[in-house]
Design an enzyme around this catalytic site. Structure first.
Site, PDB file in Angstrom:
ATOM      1  N   ASP A 141       0.822  -1.208   0.000  1.00 46.75           N
ATOM      2  CA  ASP A 141       0.000   0.000   0.000  1.00 46.75           C
ATOM      3  C   ASP A 141       0.860   1.264   0.000  1.00 46.75           C
ATOM      4  OD1 ASP A 141      -2.282   1.507   0.053  1.00 46.75           O
ATOM      5  OD2 ASP A 141      -2.609   1.333   2.206  1.00 46.75           O
ATOM      6  N   GLY A 142       0.369   2.272  -0.685  1.00 42.87           N
ATOM      7  CA  GLY A 142       1.032   3.581  -0.626  1.00 42.87           C
ATOM      8  C   GLY A 142       1.617   4.068  -1.940  1.00 42.87           C
TER       9      GLY A 142
ATOM     10  N   GLY B 116       0.100   5.339  -4.548  1.00 45.71           N
ATOM     11  CA  GLY B 116      -0.516   6.598  -4.978  1.00 45.71           C
ATOM     12  C   GLY B 116       0.051   7.777  -4.211  1.00 45.71           C
ATOM     13  N   ARG B 117       0.131   7.644  -2.881  1.00 47.82           N
ATOM     14  CA  ARG B 117       0.642   8.747  -2.049  1.00 47.82           C
ATOM     15  C   ARG B 117       2.107   9.033  -2.358  1.00 47.82           C
ATOM     16  NH1 ARG B 117      -0.874   6.193   3.370  1.00 47.82           N
ATOM     17  NH2 ARG B 117      -1.330   4.457   2.002  1.00 47.82           N
TER      18      ARG B 117
ATOM     19  N   HIS C 202       2.673   3.235  -9.087  1.00 47.95           N
ATOM     20  CA  HIS C 202       2.515   1.791  -9.293  1.00 47.95           C
ATOM     21  C   HIS C 202       3.739   1.207 -10.007  1.00 47.95           C
ATOM     22  CE1 HIS C 202      -1.415   2.018  -7.646  1.00 47.95           C
ATOM     23  NE2 HIS C 202      -1.955   2.670  -8.657  1.00 47.95           N
TER      24      HIS C 202
ATOM     25  N   THR D 234     -10.682  -6.986  -5.399  1.00 49.39           N
ATOM     26  CA  THR D 234     -12.027  -6.958  -6.012  1.00 49.39           C
ATOM     27  C   THR D 234     -12.629  -5.553  -5.887  1.00 49.39           C
ATOM     28  OG1 THR D 234     -12.838  -7.861  -3.909  1.00 49.39           O
ATOM     29  CG2 THR D 234     -12.633  -9.410  -5.703  1.00 49.39           C
ATOM     30  N   GLU D 235     -12.167  -4.796  -4.895  1.00 46.19           N
ATOM     31  CA  GLU D 235     -12.693  -3.435  -4.666  1.00 46.19           C
ATOM     32  C   GLU D 235     -11.989  -2.402  -5.567  1.00 46.19           C
ATOM     33  OE1 GLU D 235     -11.688  -5.465  -2.038  1.00 46.19           O
ATOM     34  OE2 GLU D 235     -13.752  -6.064  -1.645  1.00 46.19           O
TER      35      GLU D 235
ATOM     36  N   TRP E 264     -11.719  -2.230  -8.633  1.00 47.48           N
ATOM     37  CA  TRP E 264     -12.457  -1.872  -9.852  1.00 47.48           C
ATOM     38  C   TRP E 264     -13.135  -0.517  -9.698  1.00 47.48           C
ATOM     39  CZ3 TRP E 264     -11.225  -4.491 -13.935  1.00 47.48           C
ATOM     40  CH2 TRP E 264     -10.899  -5.844 -13.842  1.00 47.48           C
TER      41      TRP E 264
ATOM     42  N   ARG F 218     -11.868   2.156  -8.724  1.00 50.98           N
ATOM     43  CA  ARG F 218     -10.961   3.290  -8.998  1.00 50.98           C
ATOM     44  C   ARG F 218     -11.260   3.869 -10.381  1.00 50.98           C
ATOM     45  NH1 ARG F 218      -5.222   2.505  -6.035  1.00 50.98           N
ATOM     46  NH2 ARG F 218      -6.141   1.853  -4.085  1.00 50.98           N
TER      47      ARG F 218
ATOM     48  N   LEU G 201      11.235 -20.551  -5.042  1.00 50.54           N
ATOM     49  CA  LEU G 201      10.281 -19.633  -4.404  1.00 50.54           C
ATOM     50  C   LEU G 201       8.980 -19.651  -5.201  1.00 50.54           C
ATOM     51  CD1 LEU G 201       9.866 -16.913  -2.522  1.00 50.54           C
ATOM     52  CD2 LEU G 201      10.303 -15.780  -4.672  1.00 50.54           C
TER      53      LEU G 201
HETATM   54  C1  FPP Z   1      -1.918   0.210  -3.252  1.00 50.08           C
HETATM   55  O1  FPP Z   1      -1.451   1.521  -3.326  1.00 50.08           O
HETATM   56  C2  FPP Z   1      -1.413  -0.556  -4.353  1.00 50.08           C
HETATM   57  C3  FPP Z   1      -2.180  -1.093  -5.332  1.00 50.08           C
HETATM   58  C4  FPP Z   1      -3.640  -0.971  -5.423  1.00 50.08           C
HETATM   59  C5  FPP Z   1      -1.592  -1.816  -6.426  1.00 50.08           C
HETATM   60  C6  FPP Z   1      -0.320  -2.551  -6.148  1.00 50.08           C
HETATM   61  C7  FPP Z   1       0.267  -2.784  -7.458  1.00 50.08           C
HETATM   62  C8  FPP Z   1       1.561  -2.778  -7.785  1.00 50.08           C
HETATM   63  C9  FPP Z   1       2.693  -2.703  -6.828  1.00 50.08           C
HETATM   64  C10 FPP Z   1       1.913  -2.841  -9.205  1.00 50.08           C
HETATM   65  C11 FPP Z   1       1.383  -4.023  -9.928  1.00 50.08           C
HETATM   66  C12 FPP Z   1       1.975  -5.283  -9.442  1.00 50.08           C
HETATM   67  C13 FPP Z   1       2.111  -6.387 -10.189  1.00 50.08           C
HETATM   68  C14 FPP Z   1       2.649  -7.614  -9.588  1.00 50.08           C
HETATM   69  C15 FPP Z   1       1.775  -6.406 -11.593  1.00 50.08           C
HETATM   70  P1  FPP Z   1      -2.536   2.681  -3.445  1.00 50.08           P
HETATM   71  O2  FPP Z   1      -2.727   2.988  -4.889  1.00 50.08           O
HETATM   72  O3  FPP Z   1      -3.785   2.288  -2.723  1.00 50.08           O
HETATM   73  O4  FPP Z   1      -1.781   3.829  -2.714  1.00 50.08           O
HETATM   74  P2  FPP Z   1      -2.412   4.974  -1.820  1.00 50.08           P
HETATM   75  O5  FPP Z   1      -2.994   4.302  -0.604  1.00 50.08           O
HETATM   76  O6  FPP Z   1      -1.228   5.814  -1.496  1.00 50.08           O
HETATM   77  O7  FPP Z   1      -3.433   5.674  -2.650  1.00 50.08           O
END
Ligand code: FPP
Length: 247
Positions: free
Chosen positions: A19-20, A22-23, A36, A65-66, A68, A70, A130
């Site tokens: 997570d994180g 976007g920020r 990303h 699933t949630e 989508w 965005r 792995l």
């Molecule tokens: C959460 O950060 C992250 C995601 C929803 C996507 C995670 C995806 C990747 C690391 C890239 C794709 C990975 C693969 C394996 C293809 P957020 O967007 O919710 O960040 P925020 O909380 O700061 O808004």
């Protein structure tokens, strides 16, 4: 990288909520998709560190699933990144002996993506160093519901008696039954929740929450999480074997 882990055991399976992104991007004045992309790079570093530590299972939450809900631009961008990740990293995944698995609702993937993912799964199926499980269009409740449907179908056909449905039997009907339950579940980005990831499997996982945004979560941060895990006592509902102390 070499590290002495003391007397505790390393986890067999580490699950990560990345997570994180976007920020991280917004803090730099860049687009969420930039975050990303940096997230994928970080995943690669953490995969290497997992291999170096000799941990045999790593699972990551890439799209829920949630997710989508965005904006379409971000959803499309995420799948574009996922596609190019599969393309760019396939040779590396092969050469490092990584088995690739995709968990989640594959029915929503477009046929081309599904084909690429299934090819990578079958091409790497014999790799043993792995197992990397990427959760795509995944939700813990969805996975439990799918298993419940399977159990109900068997029961309706008279092939499963309600009293024969044990935890083991039900657990074996989950899509991710091929990987063990996570010992350690890490969430980056400062939030302290599971967000529908591995709800059944995380019943006894040790949880570790990091303030670092995923693209800034370095190998050193990861090693600190592993070190923290090694120092914990897992009791699985039993009483402590350690002497009690307020100190
Ligand atoms: C959460 O950060 C992250 C995601 C929803 C996507 C995670 C995806 C990747 C690391 C890239 C794709 C990975 C693969 C394996 C293809 P957020 O967007 O919710 O960040 P925020 O909380 O700061 O808004």
């Amino acid at each position: 990288m070499s590290r002495v882990w003391g007397s505790g055991e390393l986890p067999r399976h580490v699950a990560i909520i990345m997570d994180g992104n976007g920020r991280y991007a917004q803090n730099l004045g860049k687009s969420r998709l930039y975050g990303h992309k940096m997230g994928v790079r970080r995943l690669w570093d953490i995969l290497e560190a997992t291999l170096e530590a000799g941990i045999p299972y790593l699972s990551v939450f890439a799209f829920s699933t949630e997710n989508w809900q965005r904006p379409t631009k971000e959803v499309k961008g995420l799948f574009r990144i996922a596609r190019s990740t599969v393309r760019v990293y396939t040779p590396k995944i092969q050469s490092l002996g990584v088995r690739f698995l995709c968990i989640g609702n594959k029915r929503t993937l477009n046929p081309k993506d599904l084909q690429a993912i299934e090819r990578l799964e079958s091409d790497t199926s014999k790799n043993q160093k792995l197992t990397l499980a990427v959760a795509l269009d995944y939700g813990g409740r969805w996975e439990i519901l799918e298993a419940a449907r399977k159990a109900a179908e068997l029961a309706a056909k008279g092939e499963l008696l309600p009293e024969a449905l044990t935890e083991e039997r039900f657990g074996s009907m989950l899509q991710s039954a091929v990987i063990p339950d996570p010992d350690l579940l890490i969430r980056t980005g400062g939030e302290c929740r599971l967000s529908n990831f591995m709800l059944w499997q995380a019943a006894y996982s040790e949880l570790y929450f990091s303030q670092e945004l995923w693209p800034a979560f370095t190998k050193e941060h990861y090693l600190s999480a592993l070190e923290d895990y090694v120092g914990r006592e897992r009791r699985f509902g039993r009483v402590s074997k350690r002497p009690f102390s307020f100190a």
